[in-house]
Design a protein around this motif. Structure first.
Motif, PDB file in Angstrom:
ATOM      1  N   LYS A  30       6.746   3.995   2.734  1.00 22.87           N
ATOM      2  CA  LYS A  30       5.385   4.534   2.592  1.00 22.87           C
ATOM      3  C   LYS A  30       5.319   5.670   1.569  1.00 22.87           C
ATOM      4  O   LYS A  30       4.402   5.735   0.775  1.00 22.87           O
ATOM      5  CB  LYS A  30       4.887   5.016   3.965  1.00 22.87           C
ATOM      6  CG  LYS A  30       3.490   5.557   3.964  1.00 22.87           C
ATOM      7  CD  LYS A  30       2.469   4.460   3.988  1.00 22.87           C
ATOM      8  CE  LYS A  30       1.087   5.044   4.173  1.00 22.87           C
ATOM      9  NZ  LYS A  30       0.061   4.107   3.896  1.00 22.87           N
ATOM     10  N   GLU A  31       6.277   6.557   1.590  1.00 17.75           N
ATOM     11  CA  GLU A  31       6.235   7.750   0.731  1.00 17.75           C
ATOM     12  C   GLU A  31       7.094   7.636  -0.531  1.00 17.75           C
ATOM     13  O   GLU A  31       7.156   8.576  -1.307  1.00 17.75           O
ATOM     14  CB  GLU A  31       6.686   8.981   1.532  1.00 17.75           C
ATOM     15  CG  GLU A  31       5.852   9.244   2.774  1.00 17.75           C
ATOM     16  CD  GLU A  31       4.386   9.511   2.475  1.00 17.75           C
ATOM     17  OE1 GLU A  31       4.099  10.175   1.460  1.00 17.75           O
ATOM     18  OE2 GLU A  31       3.540   9.047   3.247  1.00 17.75           O
ATOM     19  N   LEU A  32       7.762   6.491  -0.739  1.00 15.04           N
ATOM     20  CA  LEU A  32       8.647   6.359  -1.890  1.00 15.04           C
ATOM     21  C   LEU A  32       7.879   5.910  -3.123  1.00 15.04           C
ATOM     22  O   LEU A  32       6.923   5.147  -3.023  1.00 15.04           O
ATOM     23  CB  LEU A  32       9.751   5.341  -1.595  1.00 15.04           C
ATOM     24  CG  LEU A  32      10.687   5.641  -0.427  1.00 15.04           C
ATOM     25  CD1 LEU A  32      11.737   4.552  -0.312  1.00 15.04           C
ATOM     26  CD2 LEU A  32      11.341   7.002  -0.574  1.00 15.04           C
ATOM     27  N   ASP A  33       8.334   6.355  -4.292  1.00 15.05           N
ATOM     28  CA  ASP A  33       7.736   5.846  -5.517  1.00 15.05           C
ATOM     29  C   ASP A  33       8.487   4.585  -5.948  1.00 15.05           C
ATOM     30  O   ASP A  33       9.467   4.187  -5.333  1.00 15.05           O
ATOM     31  CB  ASP A  33       7.708   6.911  -6.619  1.00 15.05           C
ATOM     32  CG  ASP A  33       9.083   7.375  -7.074  1.00 15.05           C
ATOM     33  OD1 ASP A  33      10.075   6.642  -6.877  1.00 15.05           O
ATOM     34  OD2 ASP A  33       9.169   8.469  -7.654  1.00 15.05           O
ATOM     35  N   SER A  34       8.013   3.923  -6.994  1.00 19.10           N
ATOM     36  CA  SER A  34       8.590   2.639  -7.406  1.00 19.10           C
ATOM     37  C   SER A  34      10.061   2.776  -7.792  1.00 19.10           C
ATOM     38  O   SER A  34      10.879   1.897  -7.494  1.00 19.10           O
ATOM     39  CB  SER A  34       7.788   2.050  -8.566  1.00 19.10           C
ATOM     40  OG  SER A  34       7.736   2.943  -9.661  1.00 19.10           O
ATOM     41  N   LYS A  35      10.429   3.877  -8.406  1.00 17.80           N
ATOM     42  CA  LYS A  35      11.824   4.088  -8.817  1.00 17.80           C
ATOM     43  C   LYS A  35      12.743   4.179  -7.597  1.00 17.80           C
ATOM     44  O   LYS A  35      13.842   3.622  -7.593  1.00 17.80           O
ATOM     45  CB  LYS A  35      11.916   5.364  -9.652  1.00 17.80           C
ATOM     46  CG  LYS A  35      13.287   5.633 -10.225  1.00 17.80           C
ATOM     47  CD  LYS A  35      13.266   6.873 -11.105  1.00 17.80           C
ATOM     48  CE  LYS A  35      14.638   7.137 -11.692  1.00 17.80           C
ATOM     49  NZ  LYS A  35      14.639   8.323 -12.558  1.00 17.80           N
ATOM     50  N   GLU A  36      12.306   4.849  -6.562  1.00 14.37           N
ATOM     51  CA  GLU A  36      13.113   4.981  -5.350  1.00 14.37           C
ATOM     52  C   GLU A  36      13.273   3.643  -4.628  1.00 14.37           C
ATOM     53  O   GLU A  36      14.328   3.366  -4.053  1.00 14.37           O
ATOM     54  CB  GLU A  36      12.495   6.020  -4.415  1.00 14.37           C
ATOM     55  CG  GLU A  36      12.581   7.431  -4.966  1.00 14.37           C
ATOM     56  CD  GLU A  36      11.729   8.421  -4.189  1.00 14.37           C
ATOM     57  OE1 GLU A  36      12.223   9.546  -3.970  1.00 14.37           O
ATOM     58  OE2 GLU A  36      10.589   8.083  -3.816  1.00 14.37           O
ATOM     59  N   SER A 125       4.784  -4.118  -6.181  1.00 16.46           N
ATOM     60  CA  SER A 125       3.352  -3.967  -5.927  1.00 16.46           C
ATOM     61  C   SER A 125       3.149  -2.794  -4.981  1.00 16.46           C
ATOM     62  O   SER A 125       3.897  -2.641  -4.024  1.00 16.46           O
ATOM     63  CB  SER A 125       2.785  -5.225  -5.275  1.00 16.46           C
ATOM     64  OG  SER A 125       2.997  -6.338  -6.085  1.00 16.46           O
ATOM     65  N   GLN A 126       2.132  -2.002  -5.255  1.00 13.42           N
ATOM     66  CA  GLN A 126       1.831  -0.910  -4.343  1.00 13.42           C
ATOM     67  C   GLN A 126       0.880  -1.432  -3.272  1.00 13.42           C
ATOM     68  O   GLN A 126      -0.220  -1.895  -3.570  1.00 13.42           O
ATOM     69  CB  GLN A 126       1.212   0.275  -5.076  1.00 13.42           C
ATOM     70  CG  GLN A 126       1.125   1.499  -4.208  1.00 13.42           C
ATOM     71  CD  GLN A 126       0.706   2.720  -4.993  1.00 13.42           C
ATOM     72  OE1 GLN A 126      -0.051   2.624  -5.950  1.00 13.42           O
ATOM     73  NE2 GLN A 126       1.200   3.867  -4.602  1.00 13.42           N
ATOM     74  N   THR A 127       1.332  -1.375  -2.013  1.00  7.96           N
ATOM     75  CA  THR A 127       0.557  -1.875  -0.889  1.00  7.96           C
ATOM     76  C   THR A 127       0.131  -0.695  -0.019  1.00  7.96           C
ATOM     77  O   THR A 127       0.460   0.458  -0.317  1.00  7.96           O
ATOM     78  CB  THR A 127       1.404  -2.848  -0.038  1.00  7.96           C
ATOM     79  OG1 THR A 127       2.443  -2.106   0.619  1.00  7.96           O
ATOM     80  CG2 THR A 127       2.027  -3.938  -0.899  1.00  7.96           C
ATOM     81  N   THR A 128      -0.551  -0.995   1.069  1.00  6.44           N
ATOM     82  CA  THR A 128      -0.934   0.066   2.001  1.00  6.44           C
ATOM     83  C   THR A 128       0.287   0.661   2.692  1.00  6.44           C
ATOM     84  O   THR A 128       0.217   1.757   3.228  1.00  6.44           O
ATOM     85  CB  THR A 128      -1.906  -0.472   3.070  1.00  6.44           C
ATOM     86  OG1 THR A 128      -1.289  -1.568   3.738  1.00  6.44           O
ATOM     87  CG2 THR A 128      -3.216  -0.907   2.440  1.00  6.44           C
ATOM     88  N   GLU A 129       1.408  -0.057   2.648  1.00  6.52           N
ATOM     89  CA  GLU A 129       2.659   0.430   3.245  1.00  6.52           C
ATOM     90  C   GLU A 129       3.591   1.011   2.197  1.00  6.52           C
ATOM     91  O   GLU A 129       4.767   1.219   2.455  1.00  6.52           O
ATOM     92  CB  GLU A 129       3.345  -0.708   3.995  1.00  6.52           C
ATOM     93  CG  GLU A 129       2.526  -1.220   5.160  1.00  6.52           C
ATOM     94  CD  GLU A 129       3.167  -2.419   5.836  1.00  6.52           C
ATOM     95  OE1 GLU A 129       4.093  -3.020   5.271  1.00  6.52           O
ATOM     96  OE2 GLU A 129       2.728  -2.754   6.939  1.00  6.52           O
ATOM     97  N   GLY A 130       3.098   1.252   0.999  1.00  7.73           N
ATOM     98  CA  GLY A 130       3.909   1.824  -0.071  1.00  7.73           C
ATOM     99  C   GLY A 130       4.331   0.759  -1.075  1.00  7.73           C
ATOM    100  O   GLY A 130       3.877  -0.381  -1.028  1.00  7.73           O
ATOM    101  N   TRP A 131       5.220   1.147  -1.988  1.00  3.81           N
ATOM    102  CA  TRP A 131       5.715   0.223  -3.006  1.00  3.81           C
ATOM    103  C   TRP A 131       6.634  -0.794  -2.355  1.00  3.81           C
ATOM    104  O   TRP A 131       7.511  -0.439  -1.578  1.00  3.81           O
ATOM    105  CB  TRP A 131       6.463   0.974  -4.100  1.00  3.81           C
ATOM    106  CG  TRP A 131       5.558   1.692  -5.040  1.00  3.81           C
ATOM    107  CD1 TRP A 131       5.211   3.009  -4.988  1.00  3.81           C
ATOM    108  CD2 TRP A 131       4.860   1.141  -6.149  1.00  3.81           C
ATOM    109  NE1 TRP A 131       4.346   3.307  -6.000  1.00  3.81           N
ATOM    110  CE2 TRP A 131       4.116   2.168  -6.737  1.00  3.81           C
ATOM    111  CE3 TRP A 131       4.794  -0.134  -6.701  1.00  3.81           C
ATOM    112  CZ2 TRP A 131       3.316   1.987  -7.852  1.00  3.81           C
ATOM    113  CZ3 TRP A 131       3.998  -0.338  -7.819  1.00  3.81           C
ATOM    114  CH2 TRP A 131       3.265   0.714  -8.378  1.00  3.81           C
TER     115      TRP A 131
END
Length: 141
Positions: A30-36, A125-131
């Motif tokens: 949920k809180e991670l960005d795409s790189k993580e 893809s960025q979803t409601t649950e994060g990337w």
């Protein structure tokens, strides 16, 4: 009497916290960005770190290998990654987010083994649950 009230209050707080924690949904991305998320993919595919593998992928995830034309869905690929749990590959890896626009990102993971190189192109893809990872295409240049 004050001691009993304090003890009762602590017990109630502990009980509420335990129930809340037990019922909370686990959303590790949920809180991670795409790189993580790509870093977690590298950990799952090379470094025997298969925690939360199922949550890393979208429900319509697709894996394809260009060298043998194999394709797998989420269930098969997660099973494959979990089977690697006790394996540790002797490879160096690097990765980058090649492009990110809006709710979509494309990453590239390069894994250099002794005799060959594997490159995974990852669509996120960025979803409601994060990337989440929606597609992985593996090539062997």
């Amino acid at each position: 009497m004050k001691t009993n009230i304090k003890l009762f209050a602590v017990a109630v707080i502990a009980l509420v916290a335990t129930v809340y924690t037990a019922n909370a949904e686990i959303k590790p991305y949920k809180e991670l960005d795409s790189k993580e998320v790509v870093m977690n993919y590298v950990g799952a595919s090379l470094l025997e770190n298969a925690n939360y593998t199922k949550e890393m992928f979208t429900e319509d995830f697709e894996y394809s290998n260009t060298s043998n034309k194999e394709k797998f869905g989420k269930k098969e690929y997660v099973k494959h990654l979990k089977s690697l749990k006790n394996l540790k590959y002797n490879a160096t890896q690097s990765f980058e987010i090649m492009d990110q626009v809006g709710n979509t990102a494309v990453g590239k993971v390069i894994m250099n083994f002794d005799n060959f190189t594997r490159v995974d192109y990852i669509t996120l893809s960025q979803t409601t649950e994060g990337w989440k990872i929606s597609k992985v295409v593996t090539t062997y240049p």
